[in-house]
Scaffold this motif. Structure first.
Motif, mmCIF file in Angstrom:
data_model
loop_
_atom_site.group_PDB
_atom_site.id
_atom_site.type_symbol
_atom_site.label_atom_id
_atom_site.label_comp_id
_atom_site.label_asym_id
_atom_site.label_seq_id
_atom_site.Cartn_x
_atom_site.Cartn_y
_atom_site.Cartn_z
ATOM 1 N N PHE A 174 -21.985 -10.045 -7.036
ATOM 2 C CA PHE A 174 -20.795 -9.729 -5.898
ATOM 3 C C PHE A 174 -19.543 -10.666 -6.162
ATOM 4 C CE2 PHE A 174 -24.288 -7.678 -2.956
ATOM 5 C CZ PHE A 174 -23.358 -6.600 -2.468
ATOM 6 N N MET A 175 -20.357 -12.026 -6.941
ATOM 7 C CA MET A 175 -19.034 -13.019 -7.898
ATOM 8 C C MET A 175 -18.427 -12.608 -8.612
ATOM 9 S SD MET A 175 -17.769 -15.596 -7.503
ATOM 10 C CE MET A 175 -18.568 -16.573 -6.428
ATOM 11 N N GLY A 176 -18.878 -11.274 -9.505
ATOM 12 C CA GLY A 176 -18.164 -10.596 -10.587
ATOM 13 C C GLY A 176 -16.963 -10.186 -9.954
ATOM 14 N N MET A 177 -17.659 -8.759 -9.019
ATOM 15 C CA MET A 177 -17.215 -8.140 -8.487
ATOM 16 C C MET A 177 -15.928 -8.342 -7.549
ATOM 17 S SD MET A 177 -19.187 -4.936 -7.054
ATOM 18 C CE MET A 177 -20.672 -5.942 -6.270
ATOM 19 N N ALA A 178 -16.126 -9.763 -6.898
ATOM 20 C CA ALA A 178 -14.798 -10.692 -6.433
ATOM 21 C C ALA A 178 -14.065 -10.434 -6.887
ATOM 22 C CB ALA A 178 -15.982 -11.395 -4.895
ATOM 23 N N VAL A 179 -14.316 -11.097 -8.214
ATOM 24 C CA VAL A 179 -13.192 -11.828 -9.149
ATOM 25 C C VAL A 179 -12.003 -10.484 -10.058
ATOM 26 C CG1 VAL A 179 -12.610 -12.781 -11.595
ATOM 27 C CG2 VAL A 179 -14.460 -14.257 -8.969
ATOM 28 N N ALA A 180 -13.149 -9.374 -9.603
ATOM 29 C CA ALA A 180 -12.887 -8.034 -10.348
ATOM 30 C C ALA A 180 -11.502 -7.214 -9.840
ATOM 31 C CB ALA A 180 -13.703 -7.189 -11.225
ATOM 32 N N ILE A 181 -11.847 -7.523 -7.979
ATOM 33 C CA ILE A 181 -11.351 -6.824 -6.959
ATOM 34 C C ILE A 181 -9.628 -7.681 -6.691
ATOM 35 C CG2 ILE A 181 -11.380 -6.767 -4.448
ATOM 36 C CD1 ILE A 181 -13.992 -5.780 -5.149
ATOM 37 N N ILE A 182 -10.229 -8.967 -6.871
ATOM 38 C CA ILE A 182 -8.862 -9.936 -6.657
ATOM 39 C C ILE A 182 -7.967 -10.367 -8.045
ATOM 40 C CG2 ILE A 182 -8.298 -12.552 -6.516
ATOM 41 C CD1 ILE A 182 -10.928 -12.965 -4.669
ATOM 42 N N ARG A 197 8.030 -2.248 -2.881
ATOM 43 C CA ARG A 197 6.964 -1.120 -2.120
ATOM 44 C C ARG A 197 6.152 -1.719 -0.602
ATOM 45 N NH1 ARG A 197 7.037 3.691 -5.030
ATOM 46 N NH2 ARG A 197 8.577 3.873 -6.270
ATOM 47 N N GLY A 198 5.950 -1.200 0.682
ATOM 48 C CA GLY A 198 5.499 -2.208 1.026
ATOM 49 C C GLY A 198 3.781 -2.109 1.523
ATOM 50 N N LEU A 199 3.702 -0.451 0.621
ATOM 51 C CA LEU A 199 2.524 0.108 0.986
ATOM 52 C C LEU A 199 1.717 -0.434 -0.233
ATOM 53 C CD1 LEU A 199 0.012 2.404 2.253
ATOM 54 C CD2 LEU A 199 1.227 3.743 0.671
ATOM 55 N N MET A 200 2.156 -1.195 -1.469
ATOM 56 C CA MET A 200 1.648 -2.124 -2.252
ATOM 57 C C MET A 200 0.769 -3.256 -1.895
ATOM 58 S SD MET A 200 3.288 -0.195 -5.585
ATOM 59 C CE MET A 200 2.658 -0.988 -6.180
ATOM 60 N N GLN A 201 2.225 -3.437 -0.733
ATOM 61 C CA GLN A 201 1.651 -5.153 -0.437
ATOM 62 C C GLN A 201 0.693 -5.049 0.299
ATOM 63 O OE1 GLN A 201 5.431 -6.092 1.009
ATOM 64 N NE2 GLN A 201 6.136 -6.154 -1.086
ATOM 65 N N TYR A 202 0.611 -3.840 0.965
ATOM 66 C CA TYR A 202 -0.332 -3.884 2.015
ATOM 67 C C TYR A 202 -2.208 -3.674 1.694
ATOM 68 C CZ TYR A 202 -2.383 -2.904 6.610
ATOM 69 O OH TYR A 202 -3.600 -2.865 7.956
ATOM 70 N N VAL A 203 -1.276 -2.687 0.550
ATOM 71 C CA VAL A 203 -3.401 -2.399 -0.142
ATOM 72 C C VAL A 203 -3.502 -3.780 -1.276
ATOM 73 C CG1 VAL A 203 -4.286 -1.153 -1.950
ATOM 74 C CG2 VAL A 203 -2.466 0.019 -0.001
ATOM 75 N N ALA A 204 -2.289 -3.993 -1.682
ATOM 76 C CA ALA A 204 -3.025 -5.953 -2.188
ATOM 77 C C ALA A 204 -3.343 -6.824 -0.745
ATOM 78 C CB ALA A 204 -2.136 -6.472 -3.020
ATOM 79 N N GLY A 205 -2.991 -6.847 0.097
ATOM 80 C CA GLY A 205 -3.279 -7.586 1.392
ATOM 81 C C GLY A 205 -5.217 -7.320 1.425
ATOM 82 N N LEU A 206 -5.621 -5.363 1.116
ATOM 83 C CA LEU A 206 -6.711 -5.157 2.127
ATOM 84 C C LEU A 206 -7.522 -5.414 0.943
ATOM 85 C CD1 LEU A 206 -5.323 -2.002 3.116
ATOM 86 C CD2 LEU A 206 -6.085 -3.934 4.719
ATOM 87 N N LEU A 207 -7.096 -5.692 -0.737
ATOM 88 C CA LEU A 207 -7.963 -5.570 -2.014
ATOM 89 C C LEU A 207 -8.413 -6.811 -1.804
ATOM 90 C CD1 LEU A 207 -6.547 -3.374 -4.730
ATOM 91 C CD2 LEU A 207 -8.261 -3.550 -3.669
ATOM 92 N N PHE A 208 -7.711 -8.001 -1.724
ATOM 93 C CA PHE A 208 -7.588 -9.742 -1.497
ATOM 94 C C PHE A 208 -8.873 -10.068 -0.129
ATOM 95 C CE2 PHE A 208 -3.436 -10.987 -3.439
ATOM 96 C CZ PHE A 208 -3.322 -10.196 -3.521
#
Length: 294
Positions: A174-182, A197-208
């Motif tokens: 899970f630590m490796g997946m967390a680093v990859a997703i961030i 692009r506001g949608l890409m910024q929103y998706v980035a926040g969800l990924l964080f």
């Protein structure tokens, strides 16, 4: 407009710092540390005492106690607890000192002897008889199970070994997946910042936020795995003596700091598109009147 950009830039900067802190925590070996210096001093004084036939050693616990009326129940309780512990675990001072405990620091991948904590261990490392660090196994091995034990105890140890192995795998996975997703979310957020692009910024926040969730799972399983190792059965094989200091190292606090920065950056990046104004088109909108478009 300026507030939204400021939140986006702050979120991307914090996520980059969180990514660096998590990477440092993953690569370092100071998640959990033990200090066995007091234990070694006690065992050294125990083994160097007089052993000639004319000398009778009487420990302090066996000496008659003279205390006030209010202090008698407390002394009796301490003696009873010590007696029950010796009877339950069949441990004496000689039994505890027969086991080898070293001052170590442990990470996700290696377990190392702490530098400068034991001169005898340092001399053996310098001579090459033992290695400074040993790699943590993420596969099951029956060689780690002690020999000459009863069938029921061996079966319990084998089951606990599988459970401990699953906890270690979950922590590292899970630590490796967390680093990859961030990291993926930071790339998406950077592209959304460049292309506006506001949608890409929103998706980035969800990924964080998703990466922070995985990081929480990893840290919780790490704490659960350490507590499980200290409470395994039989106690006299896995429980640390009372005079061995142990606790979490700076790598664990670095990981928790990276988790906090990740959640803050996810909040900033998901909030930034809602603050930015919606771009309006300069051409007038056509309207329909009486079946004709004007």
């Amino acid at each position: 407009m300026a507030a939204g950009k400021l939140l986006l830039y702050a979120g991307l900067s914090l996520s980059l710092c969180a990514l660096g802190m998590l990477a440092v925590a993953m690569c370092s070996d100071h998640w959990y540390e033990t200090d066995a210096r007091r234990y070694r001093e006690r065992c050294r004084s125990f083994t160097t005492r007089r052993k000639d036939p004319g000398f009778i050693y009487i420990p302090n616990n066996s000496l008659p106690l003279r205390a006030g009326r209010s202090g008698v129940p407390r002394w009796e309780e301490k003696l009873l607890l010590a007696r029950n512990r010796r009877q339950l675990f069949a441990m004496s001072a000689a039994d505890e000192c027969s086991r080898q405990y070293n001052s170590t620091n442990m990470g996700l991948w290696r377990k190392c002897h702490r530098l400068g904590f034991d001169q005898e261990t340092e001399d053996r490392i310098r001579k090459g008889s033992i290695a400074r660090c040993s790699y943590i196994k993420y596969h099951y091995s029956s060689a780690m199970i002690p020999k000459n034990l009863s069938y029921n105890i061996t079966k319990t140890i084998r089951q606990d070994e599988w459970h401990s192995l699953h906890l270690r795998r979950m922590t590292a996975g899970f630590m490796g997946m967390a680093v990859a997703i961030i990291l993926f979310g930071w790339i998406i957020g950077l592209l959304g910042c460049c292309w506006d692009r506001g949608l890409m910024q929103y998706v980035a926040g969800l990924l964080f936020l998703m990466g922070g969730t995985f990081c929480i799972i990893s840290l919780c399983t790490c704490v659960a795995g350490i507590n499980f190792e200290l409470s395994r059965y039989p106690r006299y094989l896995y429980t640390l003596p009372d005079d061995i200091g142990h606790g979490y190292g700076w790598s664990m606090f670095c990981a928790w700091g990276g988790l906090g920065l990740t959640l803050i950056s996810g909040f900033f990046c998901t909030l930034a598109p809602s603050i930015q104004p919606i771009p309006r088109s300069t051409c007038p909108k056509s309207r329909q009147e009486n079946g004709t478009v004007c």
